[in-house]
Design a protein around this motif. Structure first.
Motif, PDB file in Angstrom:
ATOM      1  N   LYS A 175      37.462  49.035  42.574  1.00 36.38           N
ATOM      2  CA  LYS A 175      38.965  48.241  42.399  1.00 36.38           C
ATOM      3  C   LYS A 175      39.834  47.894  44.112  1.00 36.38           C
ATOM      4  CE  LYS A 175      43.350  47.533  40.150  1.00 36.38           C
ATOM      5  NZ  LYS A 175      44.525  48.059  39.335  1.00 36.38           N
ATOM      6  N   GLU A 176      39.693  49.588  44.109  1.00 34.33           N
ATOM      7  CA  GLU A 176      39.798  49.583  45.845  1.00 34.33           C
ATOM      8  C   GLU A 176      39.671  48.731  46.966  1.00 34.33           C
ATOM      9  OE1 GLU A 176      39.794  54.319  46.482  1.00 34.33           O
ATOM     10  OE2 GLU A 176      42.020  54.322  45.209  1.00 34.33           O
ATOM     11  N   LEU A 177      38.438  48.469  46.545  1.00 36.62           N
ATOM     12  CA  LEU A 177      37.050  48.289  47.377  1.00 36.62           C
ATOM     13  C   LEU A 177      37.078  47.008  47.640  1.00 36.62           C
ATOM     14  CD1 LEU A 177      33.349  50.208  47.242  1.00 36.62           C
ATOM     15  CD2 LEU A 177      35.477  50.479  48.993  1.00 36.62           C
ATOM     16  N   LYS A 178      37.112  46.464  45.921  1.00 41.07           N
ATOM     17  CA  LYS A 178      37.619  45.131  46.038  1.00 41.07           C
ATOM     18  C   LYS A 178      38.510  44.766  47.098  1.00 41.07           C
ATOM     19  CE  LYS A 178      34.974  44.112  41.614  1.00 41.07           C
ATOM     20  NZ  LYS A 178      35.524  43.802  40.614  1.00 41.07           N
ATOM     21  N   THR A 179      39.333  45.468  46.675  1.00 36.33           N
ATOM     22  CA  THR A 179      41.442  45.001  47.336  1.00 36.33           C
ATOM     23  C   THR A 179      40.921  44.848  49.104  1.00 36.33           C
ATOM     24  OG1 THR A 179      42.234  46.015  45.080  1.00 36.33           O
ATOM     25  CG2 THR A 179      43.547  45.556  46.957  1.00 36.33           C
ATOM     26  N   ALA A 180      40.601  46.241  48.610  1.00 38.27           N
ATOM     27  CA  ALA A 180      40.461  46.336  50.955  1.00 38.27           C
ATOM     28  C   ALA A 180      38.912  45.021  50.984  1.00 38.27           C
ATOM     29  CB  ALA A 180      39.091  47.590  50.901  1.00 38.27           C
ATOM     30  N   ASN A 181      38.236  44.669  50.222  1.00 37.67           N
ATOM     31  CA  ASN A 181      37.173  43.437  50.727  1.00 37.67           C
ATOM     32  C   ASN A 181      38.279  42.136  50.148  1.00 37.67           C
ATOM     33  OD1 ASN A 181      35.042  42.507  51.472  1.00 37.67           O
ATOM     34  ND2 ASN A 181      34.755  41.609  48.959  1.00 37.67           N
ATOM     35  N   THR A 182      38.949  41.787  49.795  1.00 39.93           N
ATOM     36  CA  THR A 182      40.113  40.951  49.613  1.00 39.93           C
ATOM     37  C   THR A 182      41.039  40.310  50.987  1.00 39.93           C
ATOM     38  OG1 THR A 182      39.911  40.787  47.284  1.00 39.93           O
ATOM     39  CG2 THR A 182      41.937  39.435  48.256  1.00 39.93           C
ATOM     40  N   LEU A 183      41.758  41.982  51.342  1.00 37.40           N
ATOM     41  CA  LEU A 183      41.911  42.290  52.524  1.00 37.40           C
ATOM     42  C   LEU A 183      41.497  41.490  53.947  1.00 37.40           C
ATOM     43  CD1 LEU A 183      45.167  45.154  51.624  1.00 37.40           C
ATOM     44  CD2 LEU A 183      44.644  42.835  51.134  1.00 37.40           C
ATOM     45  N   VAL A 184      40.382  42.014  54.200  1.00 38.92           N
ATOM     46  CA  VAL A 184      39.409  41.907  55.147  1.00 38.92           C
ATOM     47  C   VAL A 184      39.351  40.578  54.870  1.00 38.92           C
ATOM     48  CG1 VAL A 184      37.058  42.667  55.964  1.00 38.92           C
ATOM     49  CG2 VAL A 184      38.581  44.056  55.564  1.00 38.92           C
ATOM     50  N   GLU A 185      38.809  39.710  53.643  1.00 40.44           N
ATOM     51  CA  GLU A 185      38.621  38.275  54.189  1.00 40.44           C
ATOM     52  C   GLU A 185      39.999  37.380  54.623  1.00 40.44           C
ATOM     53  OE1 GLU A 185      37.481  37.328  49.984  1.00 40.44           O
ATOM     54  OE2 GLU A 185      35.031  37.996  50.298  1.00 40.44           O
TER      55      GLU A 185
END
Length: 142
Positions: A113-123
């Protein structure tokens, strides 16, 4: 004094009494019945002695067997206790492993979940930078 000593003492007392009885009876038998009675009495005395000796051997053998069975029973009881301990330890280990797996699953889910959130922020940041670059190019051209 164990059973064998008691048995041996009783046997010896019986032999003494039988010999005394035999001597007395033999004396009386000589006078009244003669040689046949003496022979029969000797046979009876020998048979009784043989019976006592065999009885003592049987008693010793049975006692050894009983002791061996008692030792085996004790060993089996100890083995049963050890197996129960091992089974309890195995059950406890399985419970601990299950708990550890559940905790690991929870950690994996949280990290995902943390990685998905971070990935969304990076995108989003990539999109914002592209837009900013595009604006910068548009402004630079003008």
């Amino acid at each position: 004094m164990d059973h064998f000593d008691k048995f041996r003492t009783a046997r010896e007392n019986l032999v003494v009494k039988v010999e005394a009885f035999a001597n007395q009876t033999a004396s009386n038998a000589e006078n009244s019945l003669g040689h046949a009675w003496q022979t029969m009495l000797v046979v009876w005395i020998v048979s009784t002695g043989l019976f006592l000796v065999l009885s003592a051997r049987i008693a010793r053998t049975l006692t050894r067997q009983v002791r061996a069975i008692e030792v085996t029973n004790k060993d089996l009881k100890n083995e049963q206790i050890e197996r129960q301990r091992a089974e309890n330890a195995l059950v406890q280990s399985r419970e601990m492993l299950k708990k550890a797996n559940e905790e690991l699953e929870e950690r994996v889910e949280a990290r995902t979940k943390e990685l998905k959130t971070a990935n969304t922020l990076v995108e989003k940041e990539v999109v914002e930078r592209k837009e900013a670059e595009e604006k910068h190019r548009t402004i630079s051209k003008e």
